[in-house]
Design a protein around this motif. Structure first.
Motif, PDB file in Angstrom:
ATOM      1  N   ASP A 185      34.898  34.538  59.604  1.00 52.18           N
ATOM      2  CA  ASP A 185      33.716  34.696  58.747  1.00 52.18           C
ATOM      3  C   ASP A 185      33.987  35.815  57.754  1.00 52.18           C
ATOM      4  N   ALA A 186      34.591  35.456  56.631  1.00 54.08           N
ATOM      5  CA  ALA A 186      34.983  36.431  55.617  1.00 54.08           C
ATOM      6  C   ALA A 186      34.944  35.774  54.253  1.00 54.08           C
ATOM      7  N   ILE A 187      34.861  36.582  53.206  1.00 61.01           N
ATOM      8  CA  ILE A 187      34.907  36.059  51.846  1.00 61.01           C
ATOM      9  C   ILE A 187      36.261  35.419  51.575  1.00 61.01           C
ATOM     10  N   ALA A 188      37.322  36.008  52.131  1.00 63.46           N
ATOM     11  CA  ALA A 188      38.675  35.523  51.903  1.00 63.46           C
ATOM     12  C   ALA A 188      39.602  36.200  52.903  1.00 63.46           C
ATOM     13  N   VAL A 189      40.822  35.691  52.990  1.00 63.87           N
ATOM     14  CA  VAL A 189      41.860  36.335  53.785  1.00 63.87           C
ATOM     15  C   VAL A 189      43.048  36.598  52.860  1.00 63.87           C
ATOM     16  N   GLY A 190      43.244  37.855  52.510  1.00 59.41           N
ATOM     17  CA  GLY A 190      44.357  38.224  51.652  1.00 59.41           C
ATOM     18  C   GLY A 190      45.679  38.134  52.385  1.00 59.41           C
ATOM     19  N   SER A 243      42.128  30.781  58.028  1.00 56.32           N
ATOM     20  CA  SER A 243      41.177  30.338  57.002  1.00 56.32           C
ATOM     21  C   SER A 243      39.940  31.219  56.997  1.00 56.32           C
ATOM     22  N   ALA A 244      39.362  31.405  55.816  1.00 52.19           N
ATOM     23  CA  ALA A 244      38.100  32.126  55.669  1.00 52.19           C
ATOM     24  C   ALA A 244      36.977  31.140  55.394  1.00 52.19           C
ATOM     25  N   SER A 245      35.799  31.428  55.942  1.00 53.48           N
ATOM     26  CA  SER A 245      34.626  30.570  55.687  1.00 53.48           C
ATOM     27  C   SER A 245      34.081  30.767  54.285  1.00 53.48           C
ATOM     28  N   VAL A 281      43.178  28.792  47.485  1.00 52.07           N
ATOM     29  CA  VAL A 281      42.376  28.887  46.267  1.00 52.07           C
ATOM     30  C   VAL A 281      41.010  28.262  46.500  1.00 52.07           C
ATOM     31  N   GLU A 282      40.120  28.487  45.529  1.00 52.80           N
ATOM     32  CA  GLU A 282      38.819  27.826  45.511  1.00 52.80           C
ATOM     33  C   GLU A 282      38.940  26.595  44.621  1.00 52.80           C
ATOM     34  N   TYR A 330      40.796  28.411  50.703  1.00 60.34           N
ATOM     35  CA  TYR A 330      40.578  29.740  51.287  1.00 60.34           C
ATOM     36  C   TYR A 330      41.491  30.004  52.491  1.00 60.34           C
ATOM     37  N   THR A 331      42.700  29.468  52.464  1.00 57.84           N
ATOM     38  CA  THR A 331      43.555  29.486  53.651  1.00 57.84           C
ATOM     39  C   THR A 331      44.898  30.157  53.368  1.00 57.84           C
ATOM     40  N   ASP A 332      45.291  31.047  54.259  1.00 57.33           N
ATOM     41  CA  ASP A 332      46.586  31.741  54.227  1.00 57.33           C
ATOM     42  C   ASP A 332      46.793  32.550  52.951  1.00 57.33           C
ATOM     43  N   GLY A 333      45.705  33.068  52.399  1.00 60.08           N
ATOM     44  CA  GLY A 333      45.767  33.883  51.195  1.00 60.08           C
ATOM     45  C   GLY A 333      44.575  33.577  50.309  1.00 60.08           C
ATOM     46  N   TYR A 334      44.498  34.276  49.177  1.00 59.96           N
ATOM     47  CA  TYR A 334      43.404  34.009  48.239  1.00 59.96           C
ATOM     48  C   TYR A 334      43.855  34.320  46.824  1.00 59.96           C
TER      49      TYR A 334
END
Length: 414
Positions: free
Chosen positions: A59-64, A89-91, A346-347, A370-374
């Motif tokens: 539950d995060a904006i993103a995962v850097g 992955s980030a939600s 990416v979005e 939103y997976t494995d980086g942003y």
């Protein structure tokens, strides 16, 4: 004959108050508490002789990139598998902490906070992951009323939820891997409490099964045209709508999936960063956007105008930032029987998700962002032409976006 094995757990990783929330440039105050828990959910599918794949949804904006490396290593250690078998992955909830992953874009400056990310990583590393035999089945279901295209109400949107159901050999529902495309932005910038937003409410409504949530091609999809308010009651209503449709799907027949472990393939795609207009030119766009904003009413037209202004201001920040010449994007494809999940950092807009699904040779393809980086938004031609919020702050121009989609489609089918 091999048996499919599941280990699943959902960890409460809610930070303490007093730290910055992420997702809205207009929000500057720190968190005062929690509206509902933030979770790190681990779903690991394997067999006795194949490490399979472990999904970690946060539950995060993103995962850097830094957080991905730390969480992948932690989850791999907990499971005793290689880190390359972990997908993070980030939600994309807009009510999580900025300190976990740090700055994801010049639009919202932020720093990583060891006091936040170190306990998160430790919790994942210490997760208990006993495995038990399960059967796997697949369903997809239409969900109306949670999300819609946020630029135009009847614009593109994949309104289907993908549901990987994992049942014990006795028949009890043990876990779900659920994907759907819609921004978790029920709470607005005025909210100062941690929240998983409606994905968390859906997860709670589907308990006691462990639910891992994967965010789809949601770059231009949100509850802007569907929400009736911005509080906890509306979060529960939207999450309940999704959960109810999932339960209906589970009550019917599903596609039985094989007992083999899921497979994963990885690649990287190097993309040039677009030329951002100089600060003076970008300032002209800001002035035009400011003239279109009238008042602060939470009406779709005003939200569109306000976000365009946010984008114009963001483009000024990009013009003064030291942007790299290119970015290397990690892409992965996970397959289990007829189901394929393609993961991008990416979005994606809804149109991009539809294109990747249409180009895939797999019977079922789910597109996950939103997976494995942003690396921010990639936008469709309509948004680029109109100068929408996302187009003003994207790192990539249209030819580069098309190249990403072409290369990703080729990798899906390789």
């Amino acid at each position: 004959m091999s048996k499919l094995l599941l280990a699943a757990t959902s960890l409460d990783v809610t930070p303490p108050p007093g730290h910055r929330l992420d997702g809205y440039a207009a929000r500057t105050a720190t968190a005062t508490g929690a509206a509902d828990p933030l979770r790190a959910t681990l779903i690991w599918l394997s067999t006795a002789d194949d490490p399979g794949v472990l999904w970690l949804s946060l539950d995060a904006i993103a995962v850097g990139r830094g957080l991905v490396a730390e969480l992948s290593a932690a989850a791999a250690s907990a499971a005793g598998i290689p880190a390359r078998r972990v997908v993070v992955s980030a939600s994309h909830t807009h009510s999580g902490p900025s300190g976990w992953t740090g700055e994801i874009h010049p639009v919202i400056p932020a720093e990583r906070e060891p006091a936040l990310y170190e306990p998160l990583v430790a919790a994942v590393a210490n997760a208990s992951l006993p495995r038990r035999p399960v059967t796997a089945s697949w369903r997809s279901v239409e969900v109306i009323g949670v999300g819609a295209n946020r630029h135009r109400k009847n614009g593109p949107h994949d309104n289907t939820a993908g549901v990987l159901a994992l049942h014990s050999l006795e028949g009890s529902l043990e876990a779900l891997l659920l994907d759907f495309a819609c921004h978790p932005t029920t709470y607005g910038p005025e909210n100062l409490r941690w929240s998983a937003d409606w994905p968390g409410a859906a997860r709670a409504a589907l308990a006691p099964a462990v639910v891992g949530y994967l965010q789809g091609a949601a770059g231009d999809v949100s509850p802007r045209f569907t929400r009736r308010g911005r509080g906890a009651e509306e979060v529960a209503r939207l999450g309940g709508l999704l959960a109810a449709r999932v339960r209906e799907a589970l009550a019917g027949p599903g596609l039985e999936l094989p007992q083999s472990a899921p497979a994963i393939r990885r690649t990287t795609i190097d993309l040039p960063v677009r030329r951002v207009p100089p600060a003076e030119e970008a300032a002209v766009t800001v002035a035009a956007a400011e003239s279109a904003v009238r008042g602060g009413a939470d009406h779709p037209s005003m939200r569109i105008a306000q976000t365009r202004l946010d984008g114009a201001r963001g483009q000024v920040l990009m013009a003064t930032a030291s942007l790299p010449e290119s970015l290397e994007l990690p892409i992965s494809v996970v397959t289990l029987g007829e189901v394929c999940w393609v993961n991008l950092p990416v979005e994606l807009f809804a149109l991009h998700g539809a294109c990747l699904q249409a180009d895939s040779t797999h019977p079922i393809t789910r597109v996950v962002g939103y997976t494995d980086g942003y690396y921010g938004y990639i936008v469709d031609p309509s948004a680029a032409e109109s100068g929408a919020y996302e187009a003003l702050i994207t790192f990539f121009d249209q030819p580069t976006t098309n190249y990403l989609l072409t290369e990703t489609a080729a990798f899906i089918n390789a």
